[in-house]
Design a protein around this motif. Structure first.
Motif, short mmCIF file in Angstrom:
data_model
loop_
_atom_site.label_atom_id
_atom_site.label_comp_id
_atom_site.label_asym_id
_atom_site.label_seq_id
_atom_site.Cartn_x
_atom_site.Cartn_y
_atom_site.Cartn_z
N GLU A 29 -6.87 0.22 -7.86
CA GLU A 29 -6.86 1.49 -8.58
C GLU A 29 -5.55 1.68 -9.33
OE1 GLU A 29 -7.12 6.30 -7.53
OE2 GLU A 29 -7.19 4.79 -5.94
N VAL A 30 -4.45 1.34 -8.69
CA VAL A 30 -3.12 1.55 -9.28
C VAL A 30 -2.85 0.54 -10.40
CG1 VAL A 30 -0.65 1.31 -8.80
CG2 VAL A 30 -2.10 2.65 -7.27
N THR A 31 -3.24 -0.71 -10.19
CA THR A 31 -2.93 -1.75 -11.16
C THR A 31 -3.95 -1.85 -12.29
OG1 THR A 31 -4.12 -3.44 -9.86
CG2 THR A 31 -1.76 -3.11 -9.38
N GLY A 32 -5.13 -1.28 -12.09
CA GLY A 32 -6.19 -1.40 -13.09
C GLY A 32 -6.87 -2.75 -13.05
N ARG A 33 -6.74 -3.47 -11.96
CA ARG A 33 -7.35 -4.80 -11.80
C ARG A 33 -8.56 -4.73 -10.88
NH1 ARG A 33 -3.77 -8.87 -13.55
NH2 ARG A 33 -1.85 -7.92 -14.36
N GLU A 34 -9.36 -5.79 -10.92
CA GLU A 34 -10.54 -5.85 -10.07
C GLU A 34 -10.13 -6.10 -8.63
OE1 GLU A 34 -13.62 -5.22 -10.95
OE2 GLU A 34 -13.07 -4.90 -13.06
N VAL A 35 -10.90 -5.54 -7.71
CA VAL A 35 -10.61 -5.73 -6.29
C VAL A 35 -10.64 -7.20 -5.91
CG1 VAL A 35 -11.41 -5.25 -3.94
CG2 VAL A 35 -11.49 -3.45 -5.67
N ASP A 36 -11.60 -7.95 -6.46
CA ASP A 36 -11.69 -9.38 -6.15
C ASP A 36 -10.45 -10.13 -6.60
OD1 ASP A 36 -14.14 -9.04 -4.97
OD2 ASP A 36 -15.30 -9.65 -6.73
N GLU A 37 -9.86 -9.71 -7.72
CA GLU A 37 -8.63 -10.36 -8.19
C GLU A 37 -7.48 -10.09 -7.24
OE1 GLU A 37 -5.54 -10.37 -12.02
OE2 GLU A 37 -7.34 -9.11 -12.05
N ILE A 38 -7.37 -8.82 -6.79
CA ILE A 38 -6.33 -8.47 -5.82
C ILE A 38 -6.51 -9.27 -4.54
CG2 ILE A 38 -5.37 -6.62 -4.41
CD1 ILE A 38 -4.78 -6.16 -7.31
N ARG A 39 -7.75 -9.35 -4.08
CA ARG A 39 -8.05 -10.06 -2.83
C ARG A 39 -7.67 -11.54 -2.94
NH1 ARG A 39 -11.56 -7.91 0.66
NH2 ARG A 39 -12.57 -6.76 -1.04
N GLU A 40 -8.02 -12.16 -4.08
CA GLU A 40 -7.72 -13.58 -4.27
C GLU A 40 -6.21 -13.81 -4.37
OE1 GLU A 40 -8.12 -17.59 -4.55
OE2 GLU A 40 -9.60 -16.07 -3.94
N ASP A 41 -5.50 -12.93 -5.06
CA ASP A 41 -4.05 -13.07 -5.16
C ASP A 41 -3.40 -12.95 -3.79
OD1 ASP A 41 -4.06 -13.48 -7.89
OD2 ASP A 41 -3.67 -11.38 -8.40
N GLY A 44 0.81 -1.21 0.00
CA GLY A 44 0.00 0.00 0.00
C GLY A 44 0.85 1.25 0.00
N VAL A 45 2.00 1.22 0.69
CA VAL A 45 2.92 2.35 0.68
C VAL A 45 3.45 2.56 -0.74
CG1 VAL A 45 5.10 3.26 1.57
CG2 VAL A 45 3.56 1.98 3.09
N LEU A 46 3.86 1.47 -1.36
CA LEU A 46 4.34 1.53 -2.74
C LEU A 46 3.27 2.09 -3.67
CD1 LEU A 46 6.38 0.76 -5.01
CD2 LEU A 46 5.29 -1.51 -5.02
N ALA A 47 2.06 1.57 -3.56
CA ALA A 47 0.97 1.97 -4.46
C ALA A 47 0.56 3.42 -4.29
CB ALA A 47 -0.24 1.06 -4.25
N SER A 48 0.90 4.03 -3.16
CA SER A 48 0.50 5.42 -2.90
C SER A 48 1.50 6.42 -3.46
CB SER A 48 0.34 5.64 -1.39
OG SER A 48 -0.70 4.82 -0.88
N CYS A 49 2.56 5.94 -4.10
CA CYS A 49 3.55 6.82 -4.70
C CYS A 49 3.29 6.91 -6.20
CB CYS A 49 4.96 6.29 -4.45
SG CYS A 49 5.40 6.20 -2.69
N PRO A 50 3.31 8.11 -6.77
CA PRO A 50 3.00 8.26 -8.19
C PRO A 50 4.04 7.63 -9.11
CG PRO A 50 3.72 10.35 -7.25
CD PRO A 50 3.53 9.40 -6.11
N HIS A 51 5.28 7.55 -8.66
CA HIS A 51 6.34 6.95 -9.47
C HIS A 51 6.88 5.73 -8.73
CE1 HIS A 51 6.09 10.61 -11.82
NE2 HIS A 51 6.27 11.32 -10.71
N ARG A 52 6.92 4.59 -9.40
CA ARG A 52 7.26 3.34 -8.73
C ARG A 52 8.18 2.50 -9.61
NH1 ARG A 52 2.08 4.11 -9.10
NH2 ARG A 52 1.78 2.36 -10.54
#
Length: 201
Positions: free
Chosen positions: A151-163, A99-107
């Motif tokens: 939001e950052v990856t453009g993936r569905e929340v359910d996919e993130i949760r399952e991963d 979450g810290v990583l995802a909150s940065c505009p450049h990664r």
């Protein structure tokens, strides 16, 4: 009674000076476990650099693990910073620390970085009511984390949760394809801007 012997860390002063030099170059290090105390220090460093000048900040995430409440606190700080923050991952980053990583505009990530989607470990105790309340609060916090990653990856929340439930592990190249980071770190070009410095305007 014999006196208590106190062993001083011979590297403490050197380490302190090193971190001061990094901060002077607008580089912030975050490593180990991000708990409430570490989150407070990290937030203070970021806010100080944000107030000093407008140049970008480089946030080095090194073998970072994090507690969920601490992660959300840092995410909130990153959301309100005026200066751009470039997060770079080395070693392994796992669980809520993403979450810290995802909150940065450049990664970005170093070639051998490892990204682990994983559910946080919970330590709940007390009465049934207290446990139930804590579970509900944890679920809300976890939803905040997963929504940010989606939001950052453009993936569905359910996919993130399952991963996260499966403990999916990604290499740097796979993390780029997944959307967690945007590029792999490469050696700096001779004469180019140093980390933490702005390039040509």
């Amino acid at each position: 009674m014999p006196p208590t012997r106190v062993w001083l860390d011979p590297h403490a002063e050197w380490t302190s000076k090193l971190y001061e030099r990094l901060l002077a170059r607008r580089i912030v290090m975050a490593s180990g476990v991000l708990d409430d105390e570490a989150a407070s220090r990290l937030s203070a460093q970021l806010l100080t650099l944000d107030a000093e000048q407008e140049d970008p900040v480089r946030l080095e995430l090194q073998n970072l693990r994090a507690e969920l409440p601490a992660t959300l606190a840092v995410m909130g700080i990153l959301d309100v910073l005026r200066v751009p923050v470039h997060a770079c991952v080395s070693g392994e980053i796992s669980g809520p620390a993403l979450g810290v990583l995802a909150s940065c505009p450049h990664r970005s990530g170093y070639p051998n970085a490892i990204f682990v989607l994983a559910e946080p470990r919970l330590r709940l105790g007390g009465t049934v009511t207290a446990v139930s309340t804590a579970e509900q609060q944890m679920t809300r916090m976890l939803d905040t984390l997963y929504f940010r990653l989606a939001e950052v990856t453009g993936r569905e929340v359910d996919e993130i949760r399952e991963d996260a439930r499966r403990g999916r592990t990604l290499t740097t190249g796979q993390a780029i394809g997944y959307g967690l980071i945007q590029k792999q770190e490469t050696p700096p070009v001779a004469g180019g801007p140093r980390p933490g410095q702005a390039g040509p305007r």
